[in-house]
Write an enzyme that holds these catalytic residues in place. Structure first.
Site, PDB file in Angstrom:
ATOM      1  N   HIS A 154       0.856  -1.179   0.000  1.00  0.00           N
ATOM      2  CA  HIS A 154       0.000   0.000   0.000  1.00  0.00           C
ATOM      3  C   HIS A 154       0.900   1.240   0.000  1.00  0.00           C
ATOM      4  O   HIS A 154       2.109   1.140   0.198  1.00  0.00           O
ATOM      5  CB  HIS A 154      -0.935   0.001   1.219  1.00  0.00           C
ATOM      6  CG  HIS A 154      -0.241   0.081   2.540  1.00  0.00           C
ATOM      7  ND1 HIS A 154      -0.078  -0.996   3.381  1.00  0.00           N
ATOM      8  CD2 HIS A 154       0.358   1.121   3.180  1.00  0.00           C
ATOM      9  CE1 HIS A 154       0.565  -0.625   4.469  1.00  0.00           C
ATOM     10  NE2 HIS A 154       0.857   0.658   4.371  1.00  0.00           N
TER      11      HIS A 154
HETATM   12  P1  TYD Z   1      -2.374  -3.442   8.033  1.00  0.00           P
HETATM   13  O1  TYD Z   1      -2.107  -2.012   7.755  1.00  0.00           O
HETATM   14  O2  TYD Z   1      -3.283  -4.171   7.107  1.00  0.00           O
HETATM   15  O3  TYD Z   1      -0.945  -4.183   8.183  1.00  0.00           O
HETATM   16  P2  TYD Z   1      -0.257  -5.395   7.394  1.00  0.00           P
HETATM   17  O4  TYD Z   1      -0.657  -5.281   5.946  1.00  0.00           O
HETATM   18  O5  TYD Z   1       1.208  -5.194   7.588  1.00  0.00           O
HETATM   19  O6  TYD Z   1      -0.732  -6.641   8.087  1.00  0.00           O
HETATM   20  O7  TYD Z   1      -2.942  -3.548   9.510  1.00  0.00           O
HETATM   21  C1  TYD Z   1      -3.273  -4.771  10.135  1.00  0.00           C
HETATM   22  C2  TYD Z   1      -4.385  -4.548  11.155  1.00  0.00           C
HETATM   23  O8  TYD Z   1      -3.966  -3.672  12.209  1.00  0.00           O
HETATM   24  C3  TYD Z   1      -5.631  -3.931  10.573  1.00  0.00           C
HETATM   25  O9  TYD Z   1      -6.752  -4.591  11.161  1.00  0.00           O
HETATM   26  C4  TYD Z   1      -5.614  -2.503  11.034  1.00  0.00           C
HETATM   27  C5  TYD Z   1      -4.846  -2.566  12.329  1.00  0.00           C
HETATM   28  N1  TYD Z   1      -4.055  -1.355  12.628  1.00  0.00           N
HETATM   29  C6  TYD Z   1      -4.444  -0.528  13.668  1.00  0.00           C
HETATM   30  O10 TYD Z   1      -5.463  -0.752  14.341  1.00  0.00           O
HETATM   31  N2  TYD Z   1      -3.672   0.570  13.946  1.00  0.00           N
HETATM   32  C7  TYD Z   1      -2.550   0.866  13.240  1.00  0.00           C
HETATM   33  O11 TYD Z   1      -1.869   1.872  13.543  1.00  0.00           O
HETATM   34  C8  TYD Z   1      -2.174   0.013  12.136  1.00  0.00           C
HETATM   35  C9  TYD Z   1      -0.947   0.304  11.307  1.00  0.00           C
HETATM   36  C10 TYD Z   1      -2.952  -1.086  11.871  1.00  0.00           C
END
Ligand code: TYD
Length: 134
Positions: free
Chosen positions: A49
């Site tokens: 992303h």
């Molecule tokens: P995501 O951005 O999809 O991370 P990755 O692709 O690395 O797994 O986030 C994973 C989950 O964490 C999603 O449910 C949103 C949550 N999240 C938060 O609640 N707060 C945050 O600051 C971040 C970055 C993610």
């Protein structure tokens, strides 16, 4: 590309090491949020992303990880494997993280609170926005 490595000072003595992070000092923005990625399964990708406005500083405080970065015009690969080195990612940088070592802990400092609307998760949309913005 609006990506920079930042060397962090490692304070050390016989008892061990310490790295300090301070907003608008060695971290070039107001720190609003800190999160960390850990226990990433080998052979998985994270990221995929870009952010519309968010700036981040990323540090591999343990282990190592590779980043594939893209600003809509050029690409670069970066390895993070040093707790005294930060990677500053400006907004509108598409990132893929891969080759996480099992012990990798990636600390991320951000200049804004979590906002799902700030994410661009479609690469074609990202590329169009990045190119329209220049
Ligand atoms: P995501 O951005 O999809 O991370 P990755 O692709 O690395 O797994 O986030 C994973 C989950 O964490 C999603 O449910 C949103 C949550 N999240 C938060 O609640 N707060 C945050 O600051 C971040 C970055 C993610």
């Amino acid at each position: 590309m609006n990506v920079k490595r930042i060397q962090l000072q490692m304070h050390g003595d016989v008892s061990g090491m310490l790295v300090a992070l301070e907003g608008n000092k060695n971290v070039p923005f107001d720190i609003k949020r800190v999160y960390y990625l850990l226990k990433t399964k080998p052979d998985t990708h994270r990221g995929l992303h870009a952010h519309r406005t968010l700036k981040q500083l990323v540090i591999a405080v343990r282990g190592s990880v590779k980043f594939s970065l893209d600003d809509g015009f050029e690409q670069m690969e970066v390895t993070l494997d040093n707790p005294a080195q930060g990677l500053l990612l400006d907004s509108m940088i598409w990132r893929k993280m891969y080759d996480f070592t099992e012990d990798c802990v990636l600390v991320v400092l951000a200049d804004q609170l979590y906002d799902p609307a700030d994410y661009i998760r479609d690469y074609a949309e990202f590329r169009r926005l990045a190119r329209d913005g220049r």
